[in-house]
Structure formats: structure tokens, C-alpha cells
Design a protein around this motif. Structure first.
Motif, PDB file in Angstrom:
ATOM      1  N   ARG A  18       3.333   1.386   3.879  1.00  0.00           N
ATOM      2  CA  ARG A  18       3.142   2.189   3.431  1.00  0.00           C
ATOM      3  C   ARG A  18       4.921   3.061   3.394  1.00  0.00           C
ATOM      4  O   ARG A  18       5.564   3.867   2.860  1.00  0.00           O
ATOM      5  N   ASP A  19       5.400   2.065   4.541  1.00  0.00           N
ATOM      6  CA  ASP A  19       6.527   2.193   5.264  1.00  0.00           C
ATOM      7  C   ASP A  19       7.583   1.646   4.046  1.00  0.00           C
ATOM      8  O   ASP A  19       9.189   2.513   3.665  1.00  0.00           O
ATOM      9  N   PHE A  20       7.412   0.719   3.649  1.00  0.00           N
ATOM     10  CA  PHE A  20       8.064   0.257   3.008  1.00  0.00           C
ATOM     11  C   PHE A  20       8.360   0.554   1.038  1.00  0.00           C
ATOM     12  O   PHE A  20       8.756   0.161   0.127  1.00  0.00           O
ATOM     13  N   TYR A  21       7.006   1.215   1.005  1.00  0.00           N
ATOM     14  CA  TYR A  21       6.977   0.802  -0.606  1.00  0.00           C
ATOM     15  C   TYR A  21       8.092   2.081  -1.059  1.00  0.00           C
ATOM     16  O   TYR A  21       8.090   3.421  -0.349  1.00  0.00           O
ATOM     17  N   PRO A  22       8.261   2.517  -2.311  1.00  0.00           N
ATOM     18  CA  PRO A  22       8.083   1.547  -3.335  1.00  0.00           C
ATOM     19  C   PRO A  22       8.540   0.180  -3.605  1.00  0.00           C
ATOM     20  O   PRO A  22       7.920  -0.338  -4.051  1.00  0.00           O
ATOM     21  N   ASN A  23       8.826  -0.170  -2.576  1.00  0.00           N
ATOM     22  CA  ASN A  23       9.148  -1.549  -2.012  1.00  0.00           C
ATOM     23  C   ASN A  23       7.721  -2.296  -1.981  1.00  0.00           C
ATOM     24  O   ASN A  23       7.061  -2.260  -0.991  1.00  0.00           O
ATOM     25  N   GLU A  24       7.876  -3.744  -2.275  1.00  0.00           N
ATOM     26  CA  GLU A  24       6.992  -4.988  -1.727  1.00  0.00           C
ATOM     27  C   GLU A  24       7.813  -5.221  -0.054  1.00  0.00           C
ATOM     28  O   GLU A  24       8.707  -5.273   0.083  1.00  0.00           O
ATOM     29  N   PHE A  25       6.490  -5.674   1.131  1.00  0.00           N
ATOM     30  CA  PHE A  25       6.670  -6.604   2.255  1.00  0.00           C
ATOM     31  C   PHE A  25       6.461  -7.689   2.907  1.00  0.00           C
ATOM     32  O   PHE A  25       5.317  -7.728   0.812  1.00  0.00           O
ATOM     33  N   GLY A  26       7.294  -8.150   3.055  1.00  0.00           N
ATOM     34  CA  GLY A  26       6.210  -9.664   3.472  1.00  0.00           C
ATOM     35  C   GLY A  26       6.318 -10.230   4.692  1.00  0.00           C
ATOM     36  O   GLY A  26       7.237  -9.664   5.347  1.00  0.00           O
ATOM     37  N   GLY A  27       5.472 -11.232   5.330  1.00  0.00           N
ATOM     38  CA  GLY A  27       5.529 -11.515   6.355  1.00  0.00           C
ATOM     39  C   GLY A  27       4.326 -12.685   6.358  1.00  0.00           C
ATOM     40  O   GLY A  27       4.198 -13.112   5.984  1.00  0.00           O
ATOM     41  N   PHE A  28       4.311 -13.338   7.793  1.00  0.00           N
ATOM     42  CA  PHE A  28       3.515 -14.471   8.659  1.00  0.00           C
ATOM     43  C   PHE A  28       2.602 -13.979   9.263  1.00  0.00           C
ATOM     44  O   PHE A  28       3.282 -13.043  10.329  1.00  0.00           O
ATOM     45  N   PRO A  73       3.228  -2.428  -4.477  1.00  0.00           N
ATOM     46  CA  PRO A  73       3.646  -1.308  -5.030  1.00  0.00           C
ATOM     47  C   PRO A  73       2.313  -0.780  -5.529  1.00  0.00           C
ATOM     48  O   PRO A  73       1.903   0.583  -6.017  1.00  0.00           O
ATOM     49  N   GLY A  74       1.673  -1.364  -6.391  1.00  0.00           N
ATOM     50  CA  GLY A  74       0.661  -1.611  -7.372  1.00  0.00           C
ATOM     51  C   GLY A  74      -1.148  -1.307  -7.170  1.00  0.00           C
ATOM     52  O   GLY A  74      -0.674  -1.520  -5.777  1.00  0.00           O
ATOM     53  N   PRO A  75      -1.829  -1.048  -7.693  1.00  0.00           N
ATOM     54  CA  PRO A  75      -2.564  -0.323  -7.140  1.00  0.00           C
ATOM     55  C   PRO A  75      -3.485  -2.014  -7.444  1.00  0.00           C
ATOM     56  O   PRO A  75      -5.462  -1.722  -7.201  1.00  0.00           O
ATOM     57  N   ILE A  97      -1.550  -6.586   0.412  1.00  0.00           N
ATOM     58  CA  ILE A  97      -2.140  -4.928   0.102  1.00  0.00           C
ATOM     59  C   ILE A  97      -1.562  -4.704  -0.960  1.00  0.00           C
ATOM     60  O   ILE A  97      -0.826  -3.813  -0.804  1.00  0.00           O
ATOM     61  N   SER A  98      -2.109  -3.955  -1.254  1.00  0.00           N
ATOM     62  CA  SER A  98      -1.979  -2.651  -2.388  1.00  0.00           C
ATOM     63  C   SER A  98      -2.352  -0.928  -2.127  1.00  0.00           C
ATOM     64  O   SER A  98      -2.611  -0.880  -1.467  1.00  0.00           O
ATOM     65  N   TYR A  99      -1.094  -0.727  -3.497  1.00  0.00           N
ATOM     66  CA  TYR A  99      -1.163   0.875  -3.239  1.00  0.00           C
ATOM     67  C   TYR A  99      -2.959   1.102  -3.114  1.00  0.00           C
ATOM     68  O   TYR A  99      -3.838   0.803  -4.365  1.00  0.00           O
ATOM     69  N   PRO A 100      -3.492   2.773  -2.774  1.00  0.00           N
ATOM     70  CA  PRO A 100      -2.927   2.922  -2.217  1.00  0.00           C
ATOM     71  C   PRO A 100      -2.938   2.956  -0.219  1.00  0.00           C
ATOM     72  O   PRO A 100      -2.557   3.669   0.795  1.00  0.00           O
ATOM     73  N   PHE A 101      -2.517   1.292   0.471  1.00  0.00           N
ATOM     74  CA  PHE A 101      -3.147   0.928   0.931  1.00  0.00           C
ATOM     75  C   PHE A 101      -3.883   1.596   2.021  1.00  0.00           C
ATOM     76  O   PHE A 101      -3.514   2.026   2.826  1.00  0.00           O
ATOM     77  N   LYS A 102      -4.476   0.931   2.087  1.00  0.00           N
ATOM     78  CA  LYS A 102      -5.994   1.547   2.716  1.00  0.00           C
ATOM     79  C   LYS A 102      -7.003  -0.163   3.032  1.00  0.00           C
ATOM     80  O   LYS A 102      -6.836  -0.842   2.862  1.00  0.00           O
ATOM     81  N   GLU A 103      -7.735   0.517   4.149  1.00  0.00           N
ATOM     82  CA  GLU A 103      -8.953  -0.882   4.328  1.00  0.00           C
ATOM     83  C   GLU A 103      -9.052  -1.457   2.748  1.00  0.00           C
ATOM     84  O   GLU A 103      -8.946  -2.887   2.540  1.00  0.00           O
TER      85      GLU A 103
END
Length: 122
Positions: A18-28, A73-75, A97-103
Motif C-alpha cells: 500500500r505504501d509503495f503504490y502505485p509502484n511495485e516493491f520487492g524484498g527477500f 499495482p494491478g489486480p 501481492i496484487s491490488y487491492p493488497f488484501k490477504e
């Protein structure tokens, strides 16, 4: 196959998306005793609207890193062709994790891009 992830980590990843939206984020993803418990955010990464770039030389050598995570950032939680190429290079488990960023919008895949089950641990 199934992965296990701590609920508090999953909630944190959803908030990062949600914080990075509308951009993607990534991690390990770091695993302890068979459960994903921590995320390492990609150092000096470029987080764009359609992709992520980072220097693999900046990754720490860590035997407990067993997976990756990134947002769409898309569905669609389906891996793109570049995602599948990345999956094949890094192996392990890959969470999208896709938009709307729910479980319910979180999916996990193996290194071949086949969906695997997620078990949330409290």
C-alpha cells in the motif's frame, strides 16, 4: 507444497504494498524453522510502476533467505514472463501481492511459476 508465513509479516507486507503504490516493491523473505518471519527490502532498488530493478551484488549472503516477495499495482497476482524468469534464477518461493493488497490477493509460486498454498501462522 505449502508455505507458512507469520500473520504479522503478511500484514507488514500488505502495508508495504500500500505504501509503495502505485509502484511495485520487492524484498527477500527470511525463513526460520520452516516459517517465513522477516523481509529484507531490496537495497538501492528501483521501484517502478511495472518493474523492479536491483543490484544482486548488494544482497547479503544469508542461508535463511528462502523466498522473494513483490507487489503488482494491478489486480492480477499471476506472475509475468519477467517474474518467471526471475523465479528461475533465484529458486525457492515467490510471493506476489496484487491490488487491492488484501490477504486474498496474495499468491505464492514455486520457481517454475506454479501456484502453491499459503498457510498463515498466528
Amino acid at each position: 507444497m505449502r508455505i507458512k508465513i507469520r500473520r504479522d509479516l503478511l500484514q507488514y507486507l500488505l502495508q508495504l504494498a500500500r505504501d509503495f503504490y502505485p509502484n511495485e516493491f520487492g524484498g527477500f523473505l527470511r525463513e526460520k524453522d520452516g516459517i517465513f518471519e522477516e523481509v529484507l527490502i531490496i537495497p538501492k532498488g528501483y521501484f517502478g510502476k511495472e518493474s523492479i530493478y536491483f543490484d544482486t551484488w548488494l544482497l547479503p549472503h544469508d542461508e535463511n533467505i528462502k523466498g522473494t516477495v513483490h507487489s503488482h499495482p494491478g489486480p492480477s497476482s499471476q506472475p509475468s514472463q519477467p517474474d518467471k524468469k526471475f523465479f528461475s534464477k533465484f529458486g525457492g518461493v515467490h510471493v506476489i501481492i496484487s491490488y487491492p493488497f488484501k490477504e486474498w490477493s496474495v499468491k505464492a509460486y514455486n520457481s517454475e511459476g506454479v501456484e502453491i498454498e499459503i498457510e498463515i501462522i498466528d
